[in-house]
Scaffold this active site. Structure first.
Site, short mmCIF file in Angstrom:
data_model
loop_
_atom_site.label_atom_id
_atom_site.label_comp_id
_atom_site.label_asym_id
_atom_site.label_seq_id
_atom_site.Cartn_x
_atom_site.Cartn_y
_atom_site.Cartn_z
N ASN A 153 -23.29 -10.36 17.84
CA ASN A 153 -23.26 -10.16 16.39
C ASN A 153 -22.66 -8.80 16.06
O ASN A 153 -23.34 -7.89 15.57
CB ASN A 153 -24.68 -10.29 15.83
CG ASN A 153 -24.69 -10.46 14.33
OD1 ASN A 153 -23.66 -10.65 13.71
ND2 ASN A 153 -25.87 -10.37 13.75
N ASP A 176 -24.90 -13.31 7.55
CA ASP A 176 -25.08 -12.92 8.95
C ASP A 176 -25.66 -14.05 9.78
O ASP A 176 -25.44 -14.13 10.99
CB ASP A 176 -25.99 -11.69 9.00
CG ASP A 176 -25.90 -10.96 10.33
OD1 ASP A 176 -24.88 -11.11 11.02
OD2 ASP A 176 -26.86 -10.25 10.67
N ASP A 352 -1.96 1.62 21.33
CA ASP A 352 -2.75 2.32 22.34
C ASP A 352 -4.21 2.46 21.94
O ASP A 352 -5.09 2.59 22.80
CB ASP A 352 -2.17 3.72 22.59
CG ASP A 352 -0.86 3.66 23.35
OD1 ASP A 352 -0.58 2.62 23.96
OD2 ASP A 352 -0.10 4.65 23.31
N LYS A 364 -18.75 -21.39 15.43
CA LYS A 364 -18.02 -20.34 14.71
C LYS A 364 -17.17 -19.51 15.66
O LYS A 364 -17.47 -19.38 16.85
CB LYS A 364 -19.01 -19.42 13.99
CG LYS A 364 -18.32 -18.40 13.08
CD LYS A 364 -19.28 -17.67 12.19
CE LYS A 364 -18.52 -16.75 11.24
NZ LYS A 364 -19.43 -16.01 10.37
N SER A 372 -10.21 1.36 22.21
CA SER A 372 -9.99 2.04 23.49
C SER A 372 -10.71 3.39 23.52
O SER A 372 -11.05 3.95 22.47
CB SER A 372 -8.49 2.25 23.74
OG SER A 372 -8.05 3.41 23.05
N PHE A 410 -4.35 1.27 25.35
CA PHE A 410 -4.23 -0.19 25.48
C PHE A 410 -2.80 -0.70 25.42
O PHE A 410 -2.58 -1.92 25.44
CB PHE A 410 -5.12 -0.88 24.45
CG PHE A 410 -6.58 -0.85 24.85
CD1 PHE A 410 -6.97 -0.39 26.10
CD2 PHE A 410 -7.57 -1.30 23.98
CE1 PHE A 410 -8.31 -0.37 26.48
CE2 PHE A 410 -8.91 -1.28 24.35
CZ PHE A 410 -9.27 -0.81 25.60
N LEU A 413 -2.62 -2.51 28.55
CA LEU A 413 -3.45 -3.72 28.62
C LEU A 413 -2.67 -4.87 28.00
O LEU A 413 -2.18 -4.78 26.88
CB LEU A 413 -4.75 -3.48 27.83
CG LEU A 413 -5.73 -4.64 27.68
CD1 LEU A 413 -6.24 -5.11 29.03
CD2 LEU A 413 -6.89 -4.23 26.78
N HIS A 473 2.21 2.81 31.12
CA HIS A 473 1.74 1.59 30.49
C HIS A 473 2.54 0.38 30.93
O HIS A 473 3.76 0.45 31.07
CB HIS A 473 1.81 1.71 28.97
CG HIS A 473 0.90 2.75 28.40
ND1 HIS A 473 0.88 3.08 27.06
CD2 HIS A 473 -0.04 3.54 28.99
CE1 HIS A 473 -0.03 4.03 26.85
NE2 HIS A 473 -0.60 4.32 28.01
N ASP A 475 3.35 -2.12 29.20
CA ASP A 475 4.30 -2.60 28.19
C ASP A 475 5.64 -1.89 28.28
O ASP A 475 6.58 -2.25 27.55
CB ASP A 475 3.72 -2.51 26.78
CG ASP A 475 3.49 -1.08 26.29
OD1 ASP A 475 3.74 -0.12 27.05
OD2 ASP A 475 3.04 -0.93 25.12
N CYS A 646 4.53 -0.05 21.24
CA CYS A 646 3.54 1.04 21.22
C CYS A 646 3.11 1.37 19.79
O CYS A 646 1.97 1.78 19.57
CB CYS A 646 4.11 2.30 21.86
SG CYS A 646 4.82 2.06 23.50
#
Length: 664
Positions: A153, A176, A352, A364, A372, A410, A413, A473, A475, A646
Site C-alpha cells: 500500500n 485506500d 538517473d 487492481k 534511486s 537508474f 538500470l 551506465h 544505457d 538520460c
C-alpha cells in the site's frame, strides 16, 4: 485431511464438543469400554457424517447391524456438514456389545455443536473472495497455481496526507480500501456458542511488520475501519455481534520482497474455548498471501507519459530540447510532463533519479516509481510530485549517502522485453544492471538495490559490464526497440567497429574530407581521413568494442538472443582517465516512444547533403517499421556526459501478462 482433535468418550456421562464444518474429528471408542465388550456400533443424527477407517486386509466390513470389532484397529471419524441452530443439537451414540447375541453392554453419548468457521481470501485469483476448498496455507506459482496476492500500500490516496498510506495505522481515505485485498471470516453457529468461545485473528511475529489488517463494520465513515493486526498488534479478538455470520477485513502489504523477506505472509483465525484455563484453541484456519512484486516495463511497452526537466544554468536553457520533445510526444500520442526548475534544482538527469514500474493484484494495478539512492537535485521530486492517489513510491537508501556511485543511478538500470532462454520463459523480461565484472574491484550498483531487484523474482536480473564507461551506465551502449515482426524487438548496441567501417567506406567513395561535427560552433571539426588516421582514437575504440562484445555475449546467453536479434549502431568513444566517453552524441542513448525514436543528433559527416551517420541508422531501423527522429542534445546533454535517454523518463503500459502465471 488428518483429524484435528481426538474426542474422549465416557460411559458415565455425555461428552460435549464443538465440531467445525468440514473438519474431521477422531472419536476414541477404545478408552472407556464396558467389561466383556468385543464389538461396537456407531450412529449419528442427521447432519453428522460417521466413517470408519480400517485396514481391509485385517478387517471385513460387517453387514446387517454393523458391529465392528474393538480389537482390530478400527477408528471412528466424524464430521458435520452445517452449523448448528442450537447448542448440542447433534449427537453421536456409541453402543458396545459382548460376544453373545443380546443386549447392549453400555452406551457413550456425544453431543455436538456444529460451527462454520472459515478464513477466506482470493485464493483463485479472480479478484473476489470465494469459500476456499483447497489448501489455503500454501502459495503456488503458474497458470494452475493458487494463493492470494497483496499489494504494497505504497501510494497516497488522501491529498491531505503527507505520508505513504502504509505508514499510517489509520485509514485516511475510503479509496485506500481498493488498494487492499479482501478477507472474509465466516463464523456461523448458535450465538450461545460464542459466549464460551472466541475467535482470535493472528499474524506471526515475523510477518507483523509486513502486513496490516483493517476490520470493517459497515458505514462510510473512516472511523468504521480500524487496524486490528499489524506491527503493533499480533492478535485480535474478533467482535462478533449476535447473528453475524460473516465479518469482512481488508489486508494491506507493508513491505516489498527483499533480501530478508520472501514475499510470503500468513494470517490465521482460531476458535478458542474460554471455559478452560489455560484457554485452548479448538481449530485454526490459515491463509497465505504473496506480496506483489515491483515490475519494470521495457521499451517495447506503449508509452503513457514522458517526463523531462526544464533547466536554465551556466550551460544555457534546454528550451529548444523541450520543444523537440513536445513534437515527439505529439507524434507518439502520449503525454509530456515537465519538471520545473524549482523542483529539479537544475538536475536534468531525470532517468538517473527514478525508474517507473507497477504492481498488480487480481483486483487492481497501479504504477510505482522506484526512487534511486543517488539523491541529487531531483531527490525530492518522486516523493513530492509523483507519489499520489494510485501512484506508489518505493526507495532503497544507502546507509552512508556519500557511498553512492554513478552506477547507483537508474540510467544503469534497464529491462529486456519478454524472452525465452533454453526453454525457460521470462514473460516479463529480465532486468539489466551495470557492474564492474569482469574487472576486479571497481564500481558496482549498491547491494540494497541489487537485493531488492533480485527479490522481486519475476524479472531475474542480469549483471552487465558498464564500469568501463566514465559515467558507467548500461544505457550508454544498449537500447531495446519494438518491431512488428515475430521477434517483437531488437537489441541495439553501440558499435565502434560499425562506425569505423562506415567511415572507411565513405573514404573509399571519395568523401574522406567530409567532417564530423559539421554545423556545430565551438567544436573542432574532424575529417573522416583524420579520424581514421588517429591511432589513439582507433585504440580507444578497439578497447570499447571489446567491452561491448563482452556484454554482447552475456546478453546472447542470458536473453537467448542470436545475431539476427542485434543491430549494431555506429558509435565512437574516446578514453579519458582510462574511462570511455562518447566521441559524438551517443545514438543508442535514445528515448523510445512506440515506433518513434528520439535519437541524439550525431552531427556526422555530411555527404550529398545528408549526415552519413543518420542515413546509416535510418537504413538499419526504418525497415523494421521504426521512425527515426534526430534531436539536437549536444550542448544541453551530450557535453555534460549524457544524452536524450538520460534526460528523459517514460511511464509505460503494464504488461497484459499476469505475473502470478509465471514460474520464476
Amino acid at each position: 485431511m488428518a483429524p484435528q482433535r481426538a474426542l474422549q468418550l465416557s460411559l458415565k456421562k455425555p461428552t460435549y464438543a464443538v465440531c467445525v464444518v468440514g473438519i474431521d474429528m477422531y472419536v476414541d471408542v477404545h478408552s472407556d469400554v464396558p467389561k466383556g465388550a468385543e464389538t461396537f456400533g456407531v450412529s449419528g443424527s442427521s447432519g453428522v457424517e460417521v466413517s470408519m477407517v480400517y485396514d481391509p486386509a485385517q478387517v471385513t466390513e460387517p453387514t446387517g447391524k454393523a458391529r465392528w470389532p474393538l480389537n482390530a484397529g478400527v477408528d471412528v471419524i466424524i464430521s458435520v456438514d452445517a452449523a448448528s441452530k442450537a447448542l448440542n443439537d447433534l449427537k453421536v451414540k456409541v453402543s458396545y456389545f459382548g460376544r453373545q447375541e443380546g443386549g447392549v453392554l453400555g452406551h457413550s453419548m456425544l453431543y455436538l455443536t456444529g460451527a462454520d468457521i472459515s478464513l477466506d481470501v482470493d485464493t483463485g485469483r479472480t479478484g473476489k473472495v470465494k469459500r476456499g476448498q483447497g489448501d489455503k496455507k500454501t502459495w503456488r506459482w503458474g497458470p494452475e497455481g493458487y494463493g492470494a496476492v497483496l499489494l504494497v500500500n505504497c501510494d497516497r490516496d488522501s491529498l491531505r496526507s503527507t505520508e505513504i498510506d502504509l505508514s499510517s495505522t489509520q485509514l485516511t481515505s475510503l479509496d485506500d480500501l481498493q488498494d487492499m485485498s479482501p478477507m472474509v471470516l465466516s463464523c456461523d453457529g448458535p450465538d450461545e456458542l460464542f459466549d464460551s468461545h472466541k475467535l482470535v485473528l493472528n499474524v506471526p511475529f515475523s510477518d507483523s511488520r509486513r502486513v496490516g489488517v483493517f476490520c470493517t463494520r459497515g458505514g462510510n465513515s473512516l472511523s468504521n475501519y480500524k487496524q486490528v493486526l499489524g506491527p503493533q498488534h499480533l492478535s485480535y479478538e474478533v467482535e462478533r455481534p449476535p447473528g453475524e455470520r460473516k465479518i469482512s477485513f481488508y489486508v494491506e502489504g507493508l513491505a516489498f520482497p527483499d533480501a530478508d523477506f520472501s514475499g510470503l505472509v500468513s494470517l490465521s483465525v482460531s476458535l478458542v474455548d474460554t471455559k478452560v484455563c489455560p484457554e485452548v484453541p479448538l481449530f485454526t484456519d490459515t491463509v497465505a498471501f504473496r506480496m506483489a512484486p515491483w515490475i519494470m516495463t521495457p521499451n517495447t511497452q506503449p508509452p503513457l507519459e514522458l517526463y523531462v526537466c526544464s533547466v536554465v544554468d551556466s550551460h544555457g536553457s534546454n528550451e529548444k530540447f523541450l520543444k523537440d520533445m513536445s513534437d515527439l510526444v505529439l507524434k507518439a500520442n502520449c503525454k509530456m510532463i515537465v519538471c520545473p526548475q524549482i523542483e529539479n534544482r537544475n538536475d536534468r538527469w531525470i532517468q538517473d533519479e527514478m525508474e517507473f514500474g507497477y504492481i498488480e493484484a487480481p483486483h487492481k494495478s497501479f504504477p510505482v516509481v522506484f526512487d534511486s539512492p543517488r539523491n541529487r537535485g531531483l531527490k525530492d521530486f518522486p516523493y513530492k510530485r509523483i507519489l499520489g492517489p494510485d501512484f506508489g513510491y518505493v526507495a532503497r537508501e544507502i546507509q552512508l549517502s556519500g557511498d553512492a556511485s554513478s552506477l547507483d543511478s537508474f540510467g544503469n538500470l534497464d529491462v529486456s522485453p519478454p524472452v525465452r532462454v533454453e526453454g525457460k520463459e521470462y514473460p516479463l523480461g529480465r532486468i539489466l544492471v551495470g557492474s564492474s565484472f569482469p574487472k576486479s574491484g571497481g564500481r558496482r550498483m549498491a547491494k540494497v538495490v541489487r537485493d531488492f531487484l533480485q527479490a522481486q523474482q519475476v524479472q531475474a536480473p542480469v549483471e552487465l559490464y558498464s564500469d568501463w564507461l566514465s559515467v558507467g551506465h548500461v544505457d550508454e551502449f544498449l537500447s531495446f526497440v519494438p518491431t512488428s515482426d515475430q521477434k517483437g524487438f531488437r537489441l541495439l548496441l553501440a558499435s565502434p567497429s560499425a562506425c569505423l567501417k562506415l567511415f572507411q567506406e565513405k573514404k573509399e567513395e571519395g568523401y574522406g574530407e567530409a567532417v564530423q561535427f559539421d554545423g556545430l560552433k565551438h567544436q573542432v571539426k574532424r575529417s573522416i581521413n583524420e579520424m581514421l588516421a588517429d591511432r589513439r582514437l582507433w585504440n580507444d575504440n578497439l578497447y570499447a568494442q571489446r567491452c561491448i562484445d563482452w556484454n554482447r555475449e552475456v546478453m546472447k546467453r542470458e536473453l537467448g538472443l542470436t545475431e539476427r536479434d542485434i543491430v549494431d549502431i555506429p558509435q565512437l568513444f574516446f578514453l579519458s582517465s582510462s574511462y570511455a566517453e562518447a566521441f559524438f552524441p551517443d545514438m543508442v542513448n535514445m528515448v523510445v516512444l512506440g515506433k518513434y525514436l528520439g535519437i541524439p543528433k550525431p552531427f556526422g559527416p555530411i555527404i550529398n547533403g545528408r549526415c552519413c551517420l543518420e542515413e546509416k541508422v535510418r537504413s538499419l531501423l526504418e525497415p523494421l517499421g521504426l521512425r527515426c527522429i534526430f534531436i539536437d542534445d549536444y550542448l544541453s546533454y551530450h557535453k555534460l556526459l549524457g544524452e536524450i535517454h538520460c534526460g528523459t523518463n517514460v511511464r509505460r503500459k503494464p504488461f497484459p501478462f499476469k505475473w502470478w502465471h509465471m514460474v520464476p
